[in-house]
Structure formats: structure tokens, C-alpha cells
Scaffold this motif. Sequence first.
Motif, short mmCIF file in Angstrom:
data_model
loop_
_atom_site.label_atom_id
_atom_site.label_comp_id
_atom_site.label_asym_id
_atom_site.label_seq_id
_atom_site.Cartn_x
_atom_site.Cartn_y
_atom_site.Cartn_z
N MET A 113 22.21 32.40 2.46
CA MET A 113 23.65 31.97 2.38
C MET A 113 23.72 30.78 3.33
N THR A 114 24.25 29.65 3.03
CA THR A 114 24.46 28.37 3.92
C THR A 114 25.52 28.63 4.99
N GLU A 115 25.59 27.78 6.03
CA GLU A 115 26.38 28.01 7.11
C GLU A 115 27.63 28.51 6.70
N SER A 116 28.53 27.73 5.56
CA SER A 116 29.79 28.17 5.20
C SER A 116 29.53 29.65 4.69
N SER A 117 31.08 30.36 4.76
CA SER A 117 31.04 31.78 4.20
C SER A 117 30.92 31.86 2.45
N GLU A 118 31.24 30.53 1.96
CA GLU A 118 31.31 30.58 0.54
C GLU A 118 29.83 30.42 0.32
N PRO A 119 29.36 31.05 -1.03
CA PRO A 119 28.11 30.91 -1.47
C PRO A 119 28.13 29.53 -2.44
N THR A 120 26.91 28.85 -2.16
CA THR A 120 26.67 27.78 -2.97
C THR A 120 26.58 27.90 -4.55
N GLY A 121 26.86 27.08 -5.48
CA GLY A 121 26.54 27.31 -6.84
C GLY A 121 25.24 27.91 -7.11
N GLU A 135 23.28 29.66 -5.27
CA GLU A 135 23.45 31.07 -4.81
C GLU A 135 24.09 32.01 -5.68
N ARG A 136 25.28 31.64 -6.28
CA ARG A 136 26.04 32.22 -7.10
C ARG A 136 25.17 32.55 -8.47
N MET A 137 24.47 31.47 -8.75
CA MET A 137 23.84 31.59 -9.78
C MET A 137 22.28 32.54 -10.00
N PHE A 138 21.58 32.14 -8.86
CA PHE A 138 20.44 32.95 -8.54
C PHE A 138 19.99 33.50 -7.46
N GLY A 139 21.02 33.80 -6.66
CA GLY A 139 20.93 34.20 -5.14
C GLY A 139 19.71 34.95 -4.79
N ASP A 140 19.95 36.36 -5.39
CA ASP A 140 18.70 37.34 -5.03
C ASP A 140 17.71 37.22 -5.99
N PHE A 141 17.78 36.48 -7.12
CA PHE A 141 16.89 36.27 -8.32
C PHE A 141 15.86 35.44 -7.92
N PRO A 191 15.34 33.16 -4.85
CA PRO A 191 15.60 32.54 -3.40
C PRO A 191 15.34 31.42 -3.15
N ALA A 192 13.96 31.20 -3.66
CA ALA A 192 13.12 29.93 -2.95
C ALA A 192 13.88 28.72 -3.91
N LEU A 193 14.39 28.88 -5.15
CA LEU A 193 14.86 27.78 -5.98
C LEU A 193 16.47 27.65 -5.32
N VAL A 194 17.03 28.54 -4.77
CA VAL A 194 18.34 28.56 -4.08
C VAL A 194 18.24 27.72 -2.96
N ALA A 195 16.91 27.90 -2.02
CA ALA A 195 16.54 27.21 -0.55
C ALA A 195 16.38 25.54 -1.05
N PHE A 196 15.62 25.48 -1.98
CA PHE A 196 15.38 23.96 -2.52
C PHE A 196 16.28 23.34 -2.70
N THR A 197 17.18 23.84 -3.71
CA THR A 197 18.41 23.16 -4.23
C THR A 197 19.41 22.86 -3.08
N ASP A 198 19.74 24.04 -2.33
CA ASP A 198 20.62 23.73 -1.11
C ASP A 198 20.03 22.84 0.24
N ASP A 199 18.87 22.97 0.27
CA ASP A 199 18.35 22.74 1.59
C ASP A 199 17.70 21.16 1.31
N VAL A 200 17.08 20.89 0.32
CA VAL A 200 16.35 19.92 -0.20
C VAL A 200 16.85 18.79 -0.92
N TRP A 260 20.70 14.01 -1.73
CA TRP A 260 21.86 13.54 -1.84
C TRP A 260 22.42 12.50 -0.81
N PRO A 261 22.28 13.08 0.52
CA PRO A 261 22.95 12.51 1.62
C PRO A 261 22.21 10.97 1.91
N ARG A 262 21.11 10.87 1.38
CA ARG A 262 20.29 9.43 1.92
C ARG A 262 21.12 8.02 1.65
N ARG A 263 20.99 7.17 2.51
CA ARG A 263 21.94 6.08 2.48
C ARG A 263 21.52 5.13 1.44
#
Length: 109
Positions: free
Chosen positions: A1-9, A11-17, A19-28, A34-37
Motif C-alpha cells: 500500500m502507498t503512504e496514504s491509508s487509502e489503497p490506490t486504484g 491496489e484495489r484492482m490487483f493488490g495481492d494478485f 503486486p509487481a504490476l501494482v508497484a510499477f503502476t504506482d511507483d514508476v 506523470w510528475p515529469r516537468r
Amino acid sequence: MTESSEPTGAERMFGDFAPALVAFTDDVLFGQVWPRRELSPRDRSLVTVASLVTSGSAEQLGHHLGRARQNGVTEEELVEAITHLAFYAGWPRAMSAMAVAKRLFREDA
């Protein structure tokens, strides 16, 4: 789960199924790409919506249409973008995308 207490989209879709895809989606994807200038969030949203329409990825489109609105793209601009893409991506893909947009925009009205 991310730093916030709410799961990301992801995480809700694929959390324990998948986890690597969730990490790449959320972290990368959402944490680094997305934040690149080099592109504004608004421009990234338009590019992403166009890519999803042209690839026929209607399942992902709803999320990104909503995100585009949060990033300053109007419903009118999104409808126009999808209409424009009908000539480049194909009529069936544009019609499918417009159906997703109509459902999303009318639900929010």
C-alpha cells in the motif's frame, strides 16, 4: 500500500494478485513518469486519452477521462478529441470511447 491509508486504484484492482504490476503502476508510472516537468499534467492527460482511444482500451479510458478533467481538460475538449480521433483511430474505437465518455460525464452531471 502507498503512504496514504487509502489503497490506490491499482491496489484495489490487483493488490495481492499482481503486486509487481501494482508497484510499477504506482511507483514508476504515477510516481515517476506523470510528475515529469517536460509535459504538463493536462498535456499528459490528452496524450494518454488519445493513446487509449487509438488502441481501443476502453476499460482504462474511464479513469483517464476523469483524470483529464482533474488536470484541466474540459468535457467539451475531450468530446472533441474523441471526435477528431475517429478519423485517425477508426470509427468503432471512437464510438466505444464516446460511449465511455457519455456514461462518465452524465453520471457526474
